[in-house]
Scaffold this active site. Sequence first.
Site, PDB file in Angstrom:
ATOM      1  N   GLU A 321       0.993  -0.771  -0.530  1.00 36.68           N
ATOM      2  CA  GLU A 321       0.179  -0.538  -0.018  1.00 36.68           C
ATOM      3  C   GLU A 321       1.058   1.568   0.003  1.00 36.68           C
ATOM      4  O   GLU A 321       2.458   1.718   0.688  1.00 36.68           O
ATOM      5  CB  GLU A 321      -1.021   0.472   1.306  1.00 36.68           C
ATOM      6  N   CYS A 322       0.353   2.525  -0.580  1.00 36.31           N
ATOM      7  CA  CYS A 322       0.537   3.233  -1.264  1.00 36.31           C
ATOM      8  C   CYS A 322       2.731   2.901  -0.575  1.00 36.31           C
ATOM      9  O   CYS A 322       3.382   3.303  -2.355  1.00 36.31           O
ATOM     10  CB  CYS A 322       0.622   4.446   0.184  1.00 36.31           C
ATOM     11  N   GLY A 323       3.788   3.886  -0.055  1.00 37.50           N
ATOM     12  CA  GLY A 323       5.179   3.578  -0.266  1.00 37.50           C
ATOM     13  C   GLY A 323       5.343   2.299  -0.807  1.00 37.50           C
ATOM     14  O   GLY A 323       6.250   1.798  -1.347  1.00 37.50           O
TER      15      GLY A 323
END
EC number: 6.3.5.11
Length: 443
Positions: A321-323
């Site tokens: 997720e995300c990073g």
Amino acid sequence: MSKAFLIAAPWSNSGKTTLTLGILRWFLNQGYRVQPFKCGPDYIDTIHHSTAAKKPAINLDTVMMPKEHVISIFNKYQQASDISIIEGVMGLFDGAVKDQGSSAEIAKLLDIPVILVVNASSMAYTIAPILHGLKTFDPEVNIAGVIFNFVKTESHYVFLKEACDVVGIPSLGYIPPNEEIAIPSRHLGLHIDHTFENVIEKAASHIANNISISKLLESIKDTKNGRKEKPVKEIIPKTKTIAIAKDEAFSFTYLENLKWLETIGNIIYFSPIHDTKLPDADYIYLAGGYPELHLQKLSKNTAMRAQIKAAADRGVTIYAECGGMMYLGNTIIDEDSVAYPMVGVFPLNTSMEGKKLSLGYRKVVWNDLEIWGHEFHYSKVSGDDTILSTGKVFSARGKEVLTKIYTYQNVYASYIHLYWAAINPNSILSFLFQSKSTSNTDT
């Protein structure tokens, strides 16, 4: 004694976080058992709260979580504390849709009082109608006191206290400006460095020297034990191993998510920055964080990059997720247009050039499952036109958004930080970590 209160504000940038950190640390220094909570999906403030209280902070969010779940986790953690302090989000009644998910909704749900902190640097008696409106807009919200922030003189405070007297809300004092307790910002929130402890200690002293802590305690009441979620009989054998990335680049997680994962597997942690060997695991979880601040180290660790790519190719379930999603792409491009090679599971590139904020609650509809999360990032994606995606994503108002959940083999990646802790671990709908468990390491 077990007491609880929520620190809210009429609007953002009033000093909620600094006040919360300082009061948490002051009570801790006096020998109280303190428990921090955070309204909303923020995973950065909770890191700071945990530092100030020396105890993990917990998110409370009525958009991402069923209300029964919010009550249950609040009860679970506050019952072992003397003082529970919840930091609100944005303005008191600001929510995803009207007041849904707002500080006010949380305070009503948990039946706890609100302490307002008001940035009164450019305001005097006009605060009276503002306080009156906040007090009367929803009588079920109990505003138990007000702290005025950024007030330089006693003569200024006189006007503010008179306003409180007229409205009928106790004034707990005022806090003069102090540059030594200012918390520096980063593009994704507050920055953590070696001076942070000193800032918290100074904030604790400065706040306690200028407000009435005894009056604060008098204005709040003992907490009541609310409803609890029905216990779930565990029938999932913990035969699986879950490897979770955790270091200075990957640290944005919800504590209850990690607790949920402990119910379905054995947890081990590893560092994509420092470790050269990927642990043997059935599932890999690459959480969000600050990979863009550690690009050189992540890129140079070619051994880890290669092993994660190999795990993806052979069918190990990976959720990012995300990073973590950024790390699984071909490159991450920094603000100076320098591209750093990453894992290469997905042929996408993420860039910090020309940063623009994207944020909001997200509802993911995946097969028969609906699961909520939050999107908050400044990077942008390119080169993802040929990548398979799954599910549909909607905003809090039900509008479909362009955010994708990328898929490859048993890899799932997205900008969205999902909150899965409220999902029954026994359910066939227990999302990615359970959906394909039988095929990951057997191939």
